[in-house]
Design a protein around this motif. Structure first.
Motif, PDB file in Angstrom:
ATOM      1  N   VAL A 151       5.473   3.619  -1.635  1.00  0.00           N
ATOM      2  CA  VAL A 151       6.021   4.969  -1.594  1.00  0.00           C
ATOM      3  C   VAL A 151       6.983   5.114  -0.413  1.00  0.00           C
ATOM      4  O   VAL A 151       7.919   5.917  -0.452  1.00  0.00           O
ATOM      5  CB  VAL A 151       4.880   6.006  -1.512  1.00  0.00           C
ATOM      6  CG1 VAL A 151       5.409   7.410  -1.253  1.00  0.00           C
ATOM      7  CG2 VAL A 151       4.067   5.984  -2.804  1.00  0.00           C
ATOM      8  N   VAL A 152       6.736   4.339   0.625  1.00  0.00           N
ATOM      9  CA  VAL A 152       7.607   4.346   1.808  1.00  0.00           C
ATOM     10  C   VAL A 152       8.222   2.950   1.928  1.00  0.00           C
ATOM     11  O   VAL A 152       7.631   2.051   2.531  1.00  0.00           O
ATOM     12  CB  VAL A 152       6.827   4.696   3.088  1.00  0.00           C
ATOM     13  CG1 VAL A 152       7.744   4.711   4.297  1.00  0.00           C
ATOM     14  CG2 VAL A 152       6.127   6.037   2.939  1.00  0.00           C
ATOM     15  N   ARG A 185       8.684   2.515   9.821  1.00  0.00           N
ATOM     16  CA  ARG A 185       8.036   2.609   8.494  1.00  0.00           C
ATOM     17  C   ARG A 185       6.581   3.028   8.638  1.00  0.00           C
ATOM     18  O   ARG A 185       6.084   3.864   7.877  1.00  0.00           O
ATOM     19  CB  ARG A 185       8.131   1.272   7.764  1.00  0.00           C
ATOM     20  CG  ARG A 185       7.595   1.360   6.335  1.00  0.00           C
ATOM     21  CD  ARG A 185       7.574   0.024   5.651  1.00  0.00           C
ATOM     22  NE  ARG A 185       7.107   0.159   4.280  1.00  0.00           N
ATOM     23  CZ  ARG A 185       6.563  -0.821   3.574  1.00  0.00           C
ATOM     24  NH1 ARG A 185       6.429  -2.038   4.112  1.00  0.00           N
ATOM     25  NH2 ARG A 185       6.150  -0.608   2.341  1.00  0.00           N
ATOM     26  N   ARG A 188       6.455   6.730   9.253  1.00  0.00           N
ATOM     27  CA  ARG A 188       6.663   7.535   8.049  1.00  0.00           C
ATOM     28  C   ARG A 188       5.416   7.558   7.172  1.00  0.00           C
ATOM     29  O   ARG A 188       5.077   8.582   6.569  1.00  0.00           O
ATOM     30  CB  ARG A 188       7.866   6.994   7.275  1.00  0.00           C
ATOM     31  CG  ARG A 188       9.200   7.334   7.944  1.00  0.00           C
ATOM     32  CD  ARG A 188      10.371   6.813   7.137  1.00  0.00           C
ATOM     33  NE  ARG A 188      10.518   5.377   7.249  1.00  0.00           N
ATOM     34  CZ  ARG A 188      10.836   4.576   6.229  1.00  0.00           C
ATOM     35  NH1 ARG A 188      11.008   5.069   5.019  1.00  0.00           N
ATOM     36  NH2 ARG A 188      10.972   3.275   6.428  1.00  0.00           N
ATOM     37  N   ILE A 189       4.711   6.425   7.107  1.00  0.00           N
ATOM     38  CA  ILE A 189       3.471   6.370   6.335  1.00  0.00           C
ATOM     39  C   ILE A 189       2.424   7.300   6.927  1.00  0.00           C
ATOM     40  O   ILE A 189       1.809   8.114   6.221  1.00  0.00           O
ATOM     41  CB  ILE A 189       2.947   4.919   6.285  1.00  0.00           C
ATOM     42  CG1 ILE A 189       3.830   4.052   5.381  1.00  0.00           C
ATOM     43  CG2 ILE A 189       1.489   4.883   5.810  1.00  0.00           C
ATOM     44  CD1 ILE A 189       3.502   2.576   5.428  1.00  0.00           C
ATOM     45  N   ASP A 192       4.647  11.276   8.089  1.00  0.00           N
ATOM     46  CA  ASP A 192       5.371  12.007   7.048  1.00  0.00           C
ATOM     47  C   ASP A 192       4.628  12.039   5.716  1.00  0.00           C
ATOM     48  O   ASP A 192       4.795  12.977   4.930  1.00  0.00           O
ATOM     49  CB  ASP A 192       6.752  11.384   6.826  1.00  0.00           C
ATOM     50  CG  ASP A 192       7.631  11.442   8.062  1.00  0.00           C
ATOM     51  OD1 ASP A 192       7.297  12.209   8.990  1.00  0.00           O
ATOM     52  OD2 ASP A 192       8.645  10.717   8.116  1.00  0.00           O
ATOM     53  N   HIS A 193       3.814  11.013   5.435  1.00  0.00           N
ATOM     54  CA  HIS A 193       3.170  10.912   4.120  1.00  0.00           C
ATOM     55  C   HIS A 193       1.646  10.837   4.201  1.00  0.00           C
ATOM     56  O   HIS A 193       1.005  10.422   3.232  1.00  0.00           O
ATOM     57  CB  HIS A 193       3.695   9.680   3.383  1.00  0.00           C
ATOM     58  CG  HIS A 193       5.136   9.783   2.983  1.00  0.00           C
ATOM     59  ND1 HIS A 193       5.544  10.258   1.759  1.00  0.00           N
ATOM     60  CD2 HIS A 193       6.278   9.479   3.674  1.00  0.00           C
ATOM     61  CE1 HIS A 193       6.864  10.232   1.687  1.00  0.00           C
ATOM     62  NE2 HIS A 193       7.333   9.776   2.838  1.00  0.00           N
ATOM     63  N   ASP A 195      -0.647  12.914   3.837  1.00  0.00           N
ATOM     64  CA  ASP A 195      -1.350  13.658   2.792  1.00  0.00           C
ATOM     65  C   ASP A 195      -0.622  13.595   1.450  1.00  0.00           C
ATOM     66  O   ASP A 195      -0.831  14.460   0.586  1.00  0.00           O
ATOM     67  CB  ASP A 195      -1.526  15.119   3.226  1.00  0.00           C
ATOM     68  CG  ASP A 195      -2.408  15.250   4.459  1.00  0.00           C
ATOM     69  OD1 ASP A 195      -3.547  14.752   4.418  1.00  0.00           O
ATOM     70  OD2 ASP A 195      -1.948  15.830   5.462  1.00  0.00           O
ATOM     71  N   ASP A 196       0.186  12.583   1.273  1.00  0.00           N
ATOM     72  CA  ASP A 196       0.947  12.422   0.036  1.00  0.00           C
ATOM     73  C   ASP A 196       0.050  11.783  -1.028  1.00  0.00           C
ATOM     74  O   ASP A 196      -0.324  10.615  -0.906  1.00  0.00           O
ATOM     75  CB  ASP A 196       2.171  11.543   0.304  1.00  0.00           C
ATOM     76  CG  ASP A 196       3.095  11.429  -0.893  1.00  0.00           C
ATOM     77  OD1 ASP A 196       2.686  11.829  -2.000  1.00  0.00           O
ATOM     78  OD2 ASP A 196       4.219  10.929  -0.716  1.00  0.00           O
ATOM     79  N   MET A 199       0.887   8.354  -2.397  1.00  0.00           N
ATOM     80  CA  MET A 199       0.643   7.188  -1.569  1.00  0.00           C
ATOM     81  C   MET A 199      -0.855   6.929  -1.388  1.00  0.00           C
ATOM     82  O   MET A 199      -1.305   5.783  -1.425  1.00  0.00           O
ATOM     83  CB  MET A 199       1.303   7.356  -0.189  1.00  0.00           C
ATOM     84  CG  MET A 199       1.258   6.092   0.658  1.00  0.00           C
ATOM     85  SD  MET A 199       2.073   6.305   2.262  1.00  0.00           S
ATOM     86  CE  MET A 199       0.911   7.435   3.039  1.00  0.00           C
ATOM     87  N   ARG A 201      -4.166   7.946  -3.160  1.00  0.00           N
ATOM     88  CA  ARG A 201      -4.689   8.586  -4.365  1.00  0.00           C
ATOM     89  C   ARG A 201      -6.221   8.516  -4.382  1.00  0.00           C
ATOM     90  O   ARG A 201      -6.807   7.433  -4.330  1.00  0.00           O
ATOM     91  CB  ARG A 201      -4.133   7.920  -5.610  1.00  0.00           C
ATOM     92  CG  ARG A 201      -4.536   8.564  -6.929  1.00  0.00           C
ATOM     93  CD  ARG A 201      -3.866   7.878  -8.088  1.00  0.00           C
ATOM     94  NE  ARG A 201      -2.407   7.862  -7.918  1.00  0.00           N
ATOM     95  CZ  ARG A 201      -1.587   7.172  -8.707  1.00  0.00           C
ATOM     96  NH1 ARG A 201      -2.076   6.429  -9.689  1.00  0.00           N
ATOM     97  NH2 ARG A 201      -0.288   7.215  -8.494  1.00  0.00           N
TER      98      ARG A 201
END
Length: 217
Positions: A151-152, A185, A188-189, A192-193, A195-196, A199, A201
Motif C-alpha cells: 500500500v506504501v 517509507r 509513511r507506513i 500516515d497509514h 489506521d489504513d 494496509m 486488515r
C-alpha cells in the motif's frame, strides 16, 4: 543514540501485564510499548518490523475494544514456519507486544502467568486469508490480521541504490540517500497509514469449541 524523529509520532501500544504487576516491574502492571522498542529488539527499522508492530496493535485493539489488552492473555498462530521469510521477525515483535512465546518461553509461577506454548508456527487458520491469528485465552475471541506493505510503495530508485551499496561502490551521499528514503517509507507506513484498513486488515474469526480457531484444510 538518536532515532528518526518520526518514531515519537508512531501510536503507542499500552497493555496490562499481571506478571509485571505481581513482580513489581510496573506498579499497576501497565506497560507501554513504542516503535523504538521493536527496533531495539529487531536491531533495525523496516517495513516488516513496522508491519508487525501495527499488526499487534490492530489485533489487540480489536480483541480488547473497551479495556487495556492483557499481555500474556493472548495466543498467536503464525501461518508459516518460523524460518520462512520474515515470519520469525514478525513473531518476535508480536511476542514483545503480547507476551505469547514458543515452547522456550516463561513457564509461569504456580500454574499461572505461563507464556510458553502461546506462539505457534505453521498454523494456517481457516478464514484468516493467510494472516496472523491472535486469540484471547479468556473468551476465545479471535482475529486474523493481514499486513500489506505494498500500500506504501518504495522509492523506485531504492533498488539501484541498494545494489550500489552492496557492491561497495556507494559514497557517503548515496548511503545517506538510501537510508533517508528507506526510513521515509517506514514513516509513511507507521504515521500516515497506521489506521489504513487497506494496509492493516483485521478479520474476526469464529473460535472452535476448544478455543483455538479451526486450522485450515
Amino acid at each position: 543514540m538518536q532515532f528518526p524523529a518520526f518514531f515519537d509520532r508512531v501510536p503507542v501500544v499500552r497493555v496490562r501485564d499481571p506478571l509485571a504487576g505481581l513482580l513489581g516491574a510496573s506498579e499497576d502492571g501497565v506497560l507501554e510499548y513504542r516503535y523504538a522498542d521493536a527496533v531495539r529488539l529487531a536491531g533495525h527499522s523496516c517495513p516488516t518490523v513496522a508491519g508487525a508492530f501495527l499488526t499487534g496493535r490492530a489485533a489487540l485493539a480489536a480483541l480488547y475494544p473497551d479495556t487495556l489488552p492483557e499481555r500474556g492473555g493472548v495466543a498467536v498462530d503464525m501461518p508459516a514456519r518460523a524460518d520462512d521469510g520474515t515470519t520469525g521477525v514478525v513473531a518476535q515483535v508480536l511476542t514483545l507486544l503480547t507476551g505469547a512465546a514458543a515452547e522456550g518461553g516463561f513457564r509461569g509461577i504456580g500454574g499461572r502467568f505461563a507464556r510458553n506454548g502461546l506462539l505457534r508456527f505453521d498454523m494456517p487458520v481457516e478464514g484468516a486469508g493467510g494472516g496472523v491469528c491472535l486469540r484471547r485465552l479468556d473468551s476465545g475471541e479471535a482475529v486474523a490480521v493481514r499486513f500489506d506493505a505494498g500500500v506504501v510503495p518504495a522509492d523506485g530508485r531504492q533498488k539501484g541504490r541498494l545494489m550500489t551499496i552492496l557492491q561497495g561502490r556507494a559514497d557517503t551521499t548515496e548511503n545517506a540517500a538510501f537510508a533517508t528514503a528507506w526510513q521515509d517509507r517506514v514513516r509513511r507506513i507507521l504515521v500516515d497509514h497506521a489506521d489504513d484498513p487497506a494496509m492493516v486488515r483485521v478479520t474476526r474469526l469464529r473460535p472452535d469449541p476448544g478455543g483455538w480457531p479451526a486450522p485450515a484444510g
